[in-house]
Design an enzyme around this catalytic site. Structure first.
Site, PDB file in Angstrom:
ATOM      1  N   ASP A   1       0.786  -1.234   0.000  1.00 31.72           N
ATOM      2  CA  ASP A   1       0.000   0.000   0.000  1.00 31.72           C
ATOM      3  C   ASP A   1       0.817   1.283   0.000  1.00 31.72           C
ATOM      4  O   ASP A   1       0.247   2.375   0.119  1.00 31.72           O
ATOM      5  CB  ASP A   1      -0.959  -0.008   1.193  1.00 31.72           C
ATOM      6  CG  ASP A   1      -2.153  -0.903   0.932  1.00 31.72           C
ATOM      7  OD1 ASP A   1      -2.664  -0.876  -0.199  1.00 31.72           O
ATOM      8  OD2 ASP A   1      -2.564  -1.627   1.854  1.00 31.72           O
TER       9      ASP A   1
ATOM     10  N   ASP B   1      -7.435  -4.501  -4.643  1.00 32.17           N
ATOM     11  CA  ASP B   1      -7.008  -3.158  -4.242  1.00 32.17           C
ATOM     12  C   ASP B   1      -5.603  -2.825  -4.782  1.00 32.17           C
ATOM     13  O   ASP B   1      -5.268  -1.664  -4.995  1.00 32.17           O
ATOM     14  CB  ASP B   1      -6.947  -3.008  -2.719  1.00 32.17           C
ATOM     15  CG  ASP B   1      -8.044  -3.734  -1.966  1.00 32.17           C
ATOM     16  OD1 ASP B   1      -8.520  -4.769  -2.464  1.00 32.17           O
ATOM     17  OD2 ASP B   1      -8.391  -3.304  -0.864  1.00 32.17           O
TER      18      ASP B   1
HETATM   19  N1  GLY Z   1      -7.443  -1.159   0.559  1.00 30.44           N
HETATM   20  C1  GLY Z   1      -8.104  -1.526   1.752  1.00 30.44           C
HETATM   21  C2  GLY Z   1      -9.557  -1.244   1.703  1.00 30.44           C
HETATM   22  O1  GLY Z   1     -10.107  -0.828   0.709  1.00 30.44           O
HETATM   23  O2  GLY Z   1     -10.172  -1.475   2.736  1.00 30.44           O
END
Ligand code: GLY
Length: 421
Positions: A127, A187
């Site tokens: 992330d 994601d």
């Molecule tokens: N990327 C983590 C979420 O969308 O919760």
């Protein structure tokens, strides 16, 4: 066969189309299609400043809130870039609108961005794309600060170190050298933008080249295209691979309702992430993937334009919605509006974004008051059947970030350029 409602848009004005829908938006909706961007930005300014003033520790980043106070997390959390990113968006708006306090927004954004500097070396999760591109990336775009460039390129290197040629993907979750399991989530598409951008700005993989860095992103996107989509355009949340062969071990959910359901926010990460990859590469397969995800999202969307946390959920009340998914979708639709060529398609995605933004900038989804820390309410971190659960019926910092991003795009698209005198 279920009809895709958005196919109807081009033949009607947006308002007429909305009112023609079963369970359509109430007639109290403004007749005009315009959104009060200035009004939202003024509320955002008040709330963003209030958090800054209340938080002396400039490395405690807001994440979620059920009331007037944000819960905070440290720089290594996946959400840490959204508050600095929101400050950059405020600066961008304030600068463009010539607000006298514009410089103060820049200073705030710089302060909170600086607290993330250590994350350029973080390779413990995927992330860092969110964390650093929303903060340093927006900062570089708006100021050209040369100190930000090596930080962004080093972050791209750290992120790319999670790539394995055996799977052709970046490992989203888990220890970088886990030999049992290789977990990828939809994601992760959002973290490719940093890699492609860095590759175009002198960034490289560790010991490799810019072309290698770009290849990491396209390889990941190509496999994601093959692994995450169902035939109907819905997406899986999690795919687990054999780390040595790349073979699929399992497809499942972590944040949605069920392994075969469609987690709404995951669907919006797919729309947005593939739209970006098309913009960056010109490869039409990415545009087609984004449109497929978008059209499935729109076909399943309830009349108020805000999805439930999971499209397969029977829980339809406000407390089970995810307004953050709607904000991501609005921003992604505006990107699609810019990327597609056919006028009917351009209109379709602009209309979808406008309707979504209109819903998000009014009650019950928009909070003007100080009883809520956030702009958007009724969001779900995860699908959950209990409305009192900490992860549902809440506010999420990334919902506000993507709302501001979408509003800036909306303003750029709908505000006619000034006439040359
Ligand atoms: N990327 C983590 C979420 O969308 O919760």
């Amino acid at each position: 066969m279920k009809q895709n409602r958005m196919n109807k848009i081009p033949s009607l004005t947006l308002t007429a189309w909305l009112l023609a829908l079963p369970g359509a938006l109430p007639a109290a909706q403004p007749a005009s299609d315009s959104i009060d961007v200035e009004g939202v930005m003024r509320v955002a300014a008040r709330k963003l400043a209030a958090f800054d003033v209340s938080q002396p520790k400039k490395t405690a980043y807001p994440t979620d809130a059920k009331g007037a106070q944000w819960r905070t997390v440290g720089a290594a959390d996946w959400v840490s870039g959204f508050y600095p990113g929101s400050l950059w968006y405020l600066y961008e708006y304030a600068r463009d609108q010539k607000w006298p306090e514009a410089q103060a927004w820049r200073t705030r954004a710089e302060t909170w961005t600086a607290g993330l500097e250590s994350q350029q070396f973080n390779s413990s999760h995927h992330d860092t794309g969110f964390v650093m591109f929303d903060s340093y990336g927006n900062g570089y775009r708006l100021t050209g600060n040369p100190a930000y460039l090596p930080i962004l390129n080093r972050t791209a290197q750290s992120l790319a170190s999670r790539y394995r040629a055996d799977t052709g993907m970046i490992r989203s979750w888990g220890k970088i050298d886990d030999t049992n399991k290789f977990t990828v989530i939809i994601d992760n598409m959002m973290n490719l933008e940093l890699l492609v951008w860095a590759a175009a700005h002198g960034g490289t993989t560790r010991g490799g080249t810019s072309a290698d860095l770009r290849k990491v992103a396209t390889s990941h996107a190509d496999r994601a295209l093959e692994l995450f989509f169902r035939p109907d355009g819905g997406t899986y949340h999690v795919v687990e691979l054999n780390p040595r062969t790349g073979a699929v071990l399992r497809k499942r959910t972590q944040q949605g309702k069920a392994d075969e359901s469609t987690w709404s926010r995951g669907q919006t990460w797919a729309i947005y992430g593939f739209a970006y990859m098309y913009k960056a590469t010109g490869e039409r397969r990415y545009l087609e993937a984004s449109l497929k995800a978008a059209d499935r999202y729109l076909a399943r969307l309830p009349a108020d334009f805000v999805p439930p946390a999971d499209f397969d959920s029977d829980l339809k009340g406000l407390e089970f919605k995810d307004s953050s998914a709607a904000a991501i979708a609005a921003s992604a639709f505006l990107r699609l509006h810019r990327l597609v060529e056919a006028p009917a398609l351009k209109k379709k995605y602009l209309d979808a974004a406008t309707a979504t933004l209109r819903a998000l900038t009014a009650a019950p989804y928009f909070s003007k008051g100080d009883d809520k820390a956030s702009l958007l309410v009724y969001a779900a971190r995860n699908y959950h059947a209990d409305p009192n659960h900490a992860l549902t019926n809440t506010s999420l910092i990334w919902g506000d970030y993507y709302l501001l991003e979408a509003l800036l795009q909306y303003r750029a698209i709908t505000t006619p350029p000034a006439k040359i005198k």
